[in-house]
Scaffold this motif. Structure first.
Motif, PDB file in Angstrom:
ATOM      1  N   LEU A 293      34.246   2.564  37.846  1.00 48.12           N
ATOM      2  CA  LEU A 293      35.193   3.670  37.838  1.00 48.12           C
ATOM      3  C   LEU A 293      34.539   4.965  38.301  1.00 48.12           C
ATOM      4  N   SER A 294      33.292   5.209  37.874  1.00 46.60           N
ATOM      5  CA  SER A 294      32.585   6.409  38.316  1.00 46.60           C
ATOM      6  C   SER A 294      32.345   6.367  39.818  1.00 46.60           C
TER       7      SER A 294
ATOM      8  N   VAL B 213      34.281   4.902  42.079  1.00 43.42           N
ATOM      9  CA  VAL B 213      35.546   5.198  42.746  1.00 43.42           C
ATOM     10  C   VAL B 213      35.833   6.687  42.722  1.00 43.42           C
ATOM     11  N   ILE B 214      35.570   7.331  41.596  1.00 41.80           N
ATOM     12  CA  ILE B 214      35.820   8.772  41.492  1.00 41.80           C
ATOM     13  C   ILE B 214      34.939   9.543  42.474  1.00 41.80           C
ATOM     14  N   LEU B 215      33.665   9.147  42.588  1.00 45.73           N
ATOM     15  CA  LEU B 215      32.770   9.849  43.500  1.00 45.73           C
ATOM     16  C   LEU B 215      33.177   9.633  44.958  1.00 45.73           C
TER      17      LEU B 215
ATOM     18  N   GLY C 134      36.197   9.208  45.882  1.00 43.93           N
ATOM     19  CA  GLY C 134      37.348  10.091  46.016  1.00 43.93           C
ATOM     20  C   GLY C 134      36.944  11.544  46.204  1.00 43.93           C
ATOM     21  N   VAL C 135      35.837  11.953  45.584  1.00 45.64           N
ATOM     22  CA  VAL C 135      35.353  13.332  45.771  1.00 45.64           C
ATOM     23  C   VAL C 135      35.025  13.597  47.234  1.00 45.64           C
TER      24      VAL C 135
ATOM     25  N   TYR D 279      38.272  14.357  48.882  1.00 44.65           N
ATOM     26  CA  TYR D 279      38.764  15.696  48.549  1.00 44.65           C
ATOM     27  C   TYR D 279      37.986  16.770  49.304  1.00 44.65           C
TER      28      TYR D 279
ATOM     29  N   GLU E  42      44.028  10.234  49.023  1.00 43.47           N
ATOM     30  CA  GLU E  42      42.862   9.996  48.171  1.00 43.47           C
ATOM     31  C   GLU E  42      43.275   9.810  46.713  1.00 43.47           C
ATOM     32  N   THR E  43      44.227  10.612  46.283  1.00 45.45           N
ATOM     33  CA  THR E  43      44.678  10.496  44.894  1.00 45.45           C
ATOM     34  C   THR E  43      45.332   9.149  44.633  1.00 45.45           C
TER      35      THR E  43
ATOM     36  N   MET F 164      42.745   6.331  44.616  1.00 40.53           N
ATOM     37  CA  MET F 164      41.977   6.300  43.369  1.00 40.53           C
ATOM     38  C   MET F 164      42.775   5.640  42.253  1.00 40.53           C
TER      39      MET F 164
ATOM     40  N   MET G 203      41.995   2.089  40.309  1.00 36.64           N
ATOM     41  CA  MET G 203      41.915   2.004  38.848  1.00 36.64           C
ATOM     42  C   MET G 203      42.787   0.874  38.310  1.00 36.64           C
TER      43      MET G 203
END
Length: 987
Positions: free
Chosen positions: A642-643, A645-647, A649-650, A653, A675-676, A679, A683
């Motif tokens: 999950l971390s 995927v978030i990175l 996504g950063v 952004y 991107e949102t 993500m 998830m």
């Protein structure tokens, strides 16, 4: 006054060419609905439009509207730069083939009324395909543009595949359909190459242009182009060595055989040869390719027909023989042989379609086509026997039928043909005589096999128990047989129709007409020889059987096809095994290494030396770049999925931030929304997987990956830098804002580009989106239904509630109140913002795609807050149908301008005054954008239903099964304990 009326009438007829084609298209679309609701009776209604078209075309020929080079034309300059001009021409030759296509097509549809007794759903698809085939064949023969003809050419191949595979549950039908598709499409692709080569070398992309070219013989590469075009024509008309697909296609229902494989599809190649022969017959390659192959096919098909025991196969190989005969004669290219060849074409369409229909009636009533199982049918059904004798004798060339008239005209034309001198003429004449004798023999074999008693006093079981033959199985073959008799006794009407084409092509001059009696001539003597020889062959059929090999002496073309397919399959498996080893790491390494090495090598060998690049125009760009680099590196070392995927996504952004800094708010907004959503979807999948990755790479492997990543990054940067500096001309993008304002009536260039200037690209992309969504759902649902069980609110809850799904379930009671309140507040605002983006996107940042993404995020928020029940309550619509409606809306924006005489996707524009608001701009591109909006929303619903709701449902079912097993085990343990206690007490 008279001249004005004449011009008006001619223009009206030109429009009728397109009107008839449009009416056939509409009939094709209406066919499945009519058949589904009316059943077999709808075939009678479907036959009306081809019949009307037949009589209209007949009127054009009989009134002389197509004489003196006149033609009915419709032209639409669609993409003239790519030579894609919609040019429809009806001259005398097109009209002659249209009579066959529409007339026989109407009778075959009427025949279907009495032939089929299957379910309405199955007949609905079949009827639409049959009418669609007639439409495509009509479009093929009236196409003047080579590329437009090729489009219809391949449509007929595809529809033939669908029709032959009508009994798709049978392996034989599937194989036959695939074989027919492979052979005809391969020939069509070769023809496309030939058309392209011919068009590039001559500058002409139409039949009329080629016919007007004076120095055609000196065109470079003309021989190659002609041979490639002939590959398509000869494979379509089942000329050897591509003859084997036609007998295999007899796995189709009999109406398909009566239409496609005797009167329509196989005539496409003959039409193309007839259209080109007068222009290219003086090229030596033409005669060397077509005439020998046609003559050989005539002998091969006739010989093979004499060993068949299935009535349809006897006729199928006879069709192969006749097609070779007709092709060889028409390909000569003179006036006399063209007259004889076209007469043969008409005669063959009439007698062969009638014979196939008669076989269908026999098969439908007795349940068999096997010669060994049919005995005494002639005595039991004498009327059917007589009806079969007449077209069979026309096929054999017996007077006074049309087959005799056309065959005698052929013999006369060959004997006096100036284009054939010496041995070629004698060899062709001998081939025609021998092939016609074989035709006489297999015509007698057909009649004997179907109707004779075969030495039995009583009829065979199949004949004794045969069913009643309905009127619609009688009427169509009877009409065709009557026409065969009529044109045999009075061939002048047919001759006058053919003469119109001959005068237009070769010039008006006195020439012989088709006639039943020319006196005692050598062709008449040859006809007697043919009849006697064919009768002797049938009489000595037992001796002839001994001369026929069990395995073909020259090999089996069908086996050769299987060998080629198997060799290609083995080759593909070996190539795949060597390149796709099942290792994702290996595959990605090869791809990235190629991306790294190949462009750099090309750049080193190039001549661009003045290379420069601005790293950053302001500090904010540098800051965004640093954020991207840090997030990307961090994503490679984290173990938590999950971390990671978030990175990742950063990085997206930060990239949208760079777009915004460059003055591209549309791109920034789209990137941010995409991107949102990505993500969130990640998830949805990752929640079913372990939180951390269990696999740990070795330090050595990590270093190799790092070097590969550095190399790829450096290569992409260098290639991008060179690409920036490679421009030699002014960019077209500088004209886009002006074009967007003038053509699309919008100030937002990006959105106008997507929905107007380059809307074809967008239409293709949204189609791919729908296919991708269907694929995702297929992986999740497998063999289960895609549709949602909920279509309206399912929970009736009284009292105040924050979310529509209520708080009755245990899961709902455990929801966060803050999440419920936030969703309640944000959802309406997001939907309003979504509509604002949609309506304002033509002149401001937004559009249908951006608006759909915002609406998708709002739905995702409702799903995350309340689960699948909340999603059902929020939008009780099926995602698949929502996407379908969106695609139809976008398609309407494509087609509607064409119906009004404009190119596809032409934008209309108007202003509407709204009180208190003022003038509101309404471009027609808004309809296309609405389709994009619905597709994005439907795609999100589809993905949430599969990756979200379906996985939730399966997880709940798994947990419930676990609980049930636990309860079952507990009950068993308790039962054993109670039993043990009871036994202990008893003891």
């Amino acid at each position: 006054m008279g001249l004005t009326q004449s011009l008006t009438r001619k223009g009206r007829h030109r429009n009728l060419v397109l009107t008839l084609f449009s009416a056939l298209v509409i009939t094709t679309i209406a066919a499945p609905f009519l058949l589904f609701y009316l059943g077999r009776r709808a075939f009678g209604l479907l036959a009306v439009m081809p019949a009307v078209g037949f009589f209209w075309v007949l009127q054009q020929l009989t009134t002389g509207a197509l004489r003196d080079g006149n033609q009915l034309a419709y032209d639409l300059d669609w993409m003239p730069a790519a030579h894609l001009t919609i040019s429809l021409r009806m001259d005398a030759l097109s009209a002659l083939f249209s009579l066959i296509i529409l007339g026989v097509g109407a009778l075959v549809l009427l025949y279907c009324w009495g032939y089929f007794d299957h379910s309405r759903r199955r007949l609905a698809l079949f009827g639409s395909q049959m009418v669609g085939f007639a439409t495509a064949m009509y479009g093929l023969v009236i196409s003047d543009n080579f590329l437009l003809l090729y489009v219809f050419w391949e449509i007929t191949s595809l529809l033939s595949f669908l029709l032959v595979s009508y009994y798709g549950e049978r392996a034989s039908s599937r194989r036959s359909a695939q074989q027919a598709l492979m052979v005809t499409v391969l020939g069509g692709l070769a023809m496309l190459v030939g058309i392209t080569l011919l068009g590039r070398q001559t500058g002409e992309w139409s039949f009329s242009g080629i016919a007007a070219t004076e120095d055609l013989a000196n065109t470079p590469y003309l021989t190659v182009a002609i041979v490639l075009i002939l590959c398509g024509a000869l494979s379509k008309s089942a000329i050897a060595p591509a003859h084997f697909w036609l007998p295999g296609a007899m796995a189709a229902p009999t109406p398909v055989s009566a239409y496609l494989h005797s009167a329509a599809m196989v005539k496409a190649g003959i039409y193309l040869v007839a259209r080109l022969a007068p222009s290219v017959h003086d090229i030596s390659t033409w005669h060397l390719v077509v005439i020998p192959l046609g003559a050989f096919t005539m002998l091969l098909g006739g010989w093979m027909a004499l060993k068949q025991r299935d009535l349809k196969l006897v006729l199928a190989y006879g069709t192969v023989s006749q097609l070779g005969f007709i092709t060889a004669i028409i390909a000569i290219g003179s006036r006399e042989t063209m007259q004889a060849g076209l007469a043969l074409t008409f005669a063959h369409s009439l007698f062969k379609a009638a014979l196939f229909m008669i076989v269908g009636a026999i098969d439908h009533s007795t349940g068999t086509r096997d010669i060994d199982k049919l005995a005494g049918l002639g005595k039991k059904k004498p009327a059917l026997y007589i009806l079969a004798i007449l077209p069979a004798m026309s096929m054999a060339g017996i007077p006074p039928l049309l087959g005799f008239v056309s065959k005698e005209a052929t013999l006369e034309a060959i004997m006096h043909e100036e284009l054939l001198v010496g041995m070629p003429r004698n060899m062709l004449l001998v081939t025609v005589v021998v092939g016609s004798a074989l035709t006489m023999a297999y015509a007698l074999r057909f009649l004997w096999g179907a109707f004779s008693s075969k030495g039995q006093e009583e009829p065979s079981e199949a004949v004794a128990n045969m069913h009643h033959i309905g009127p619609f199985l009688w009427i169509p073959p009877t009409v065709l047989t009557l026409l065969t008799i009529f044109f045999g006794l009075l061939p002048l009407p047919l001759s006058h129709g053919i003469t119109q084409h001959l005068d237009n092509t070769f010039g008006a001059k006195h020439a012989s007409e088709l006639a039943l009696w020319h006196g005692f001539t050598i062709p008449l003597l040859l006809s007697v020889v043919i009849i006697v020889a064919g009768s002797l062959l049938h009489w000595q059929r037992q001796a002839l059987t001994k001369a026929q090999f069990t395995y073909p002496a020259l090999g089996s073309a069908d086996d050769s096809y299987d060998a080629v397919i198997n060799a290609l399959r083995q080759l593909s498996l070996r190539i795949t095994a060597s390149t796709q080893r099942g290792s994702l790491q290996f595959n990605l390494t090869v791809i990235f290494a190629t991306l790294m090495v190949l462009p750099i090598v090309m750049l080193i060998n190039g001549d661009i030396t003045n290379v420069h690049m601005i790293v950053a125009e302001n500090p904010w760009q540098a800051i965004a770049a640093v954020v991207i680099i840090i997030a990307a590196i961090a994503a490679t070392v984290l173990d938590n999925r999950l971390s990671g995927v978030i990175l990742v996504g950063v990085t997206g952004y930060a990239l949208s931030f760079i777009f915004a800094l460059h003055g591209a708010p549309d791109l920034a907004l789209t990137q941010l929304l995409v991107e949102t959503i990505i993500m969130v979807l990640f998830m949805l999948v990752l929640r079913r997987m372990p939180a951390n990755t269990e696999w740990k790479q070795e330090p050595k492997t990590g270093r190799l990956r790092a070097w590969l990543a550095v190399g790829v990054g450096l290569a992409v940067t260098v290639v991008g830098m060179f690409a920036i500096n490679a421009r030699r001309e002014e960019p077209i993008s500088q004209y886009m804002p002006e074009l967007a304002k003038e053509i699309g009536h919008g100030a937002n260039t990006v959105n106008v580009l997507l929905v107007d200037l380059r809307a074809w690209d967008t239409f293709g992309e949204i189609t791919v989106l729908i296919i991708a969504a269907t694929g995702i759902a297929s992986l999740i649902y497998r063999t289960q239904s895609f549709t949602r069980s909920s279509r309206r609110p399912t929970l009736q809850v009284t009292g105040r509630r924050w979310l529509a799904a209520g708080v009755e379930s245990e899961k709902a009671l455990n929801r966060s109140l803050m999440v419920d309140v936030s969703t309640r507040i944000l959802f309406p605002s997001m939907m309003v913002l979504s509509l604002y983006f949609f309506f304002g996107g033509h002149n401001a940042p937004g559009g249908g795609f951006a608006g759909g993404l915002v609406a998708a995020l709002a739905l995702i928020l409702r799903y995350l807050a309340g689960g699948r029940e909340e999603l059902d309550e929020a939008l009780p619509l099926d995602g698949g149908r929502t996407m379908a409606v969106g695609l139809l809306l976008s398609l309407s924006a494509v087609i509607t301008p064409m119906l009004l005489g404009y190119p596809p996707l032409t934008t209309g524009y108007t202003k509407v005054g709204v009180p208190l608001i003022g003038d509101v701009s309404l471009p027609s591109a808004l309809i296309f954008d609405a389709g994009v909006y619905l597709i994005v929303v439907g795609l999100t619903l589809y993905v949430l239903s599969s990756l979200g709701a379906k996985l939730d449902e399966e997880e709940e079912m798994r947990k419930q099964r676990a609980r049930d097993r636990a309860r079952s085990l507990a009950r068993r343990a308790k039962g054993k304990e109670a039993t043990a206690t009871a036994e202990k007490g008893h003891a």
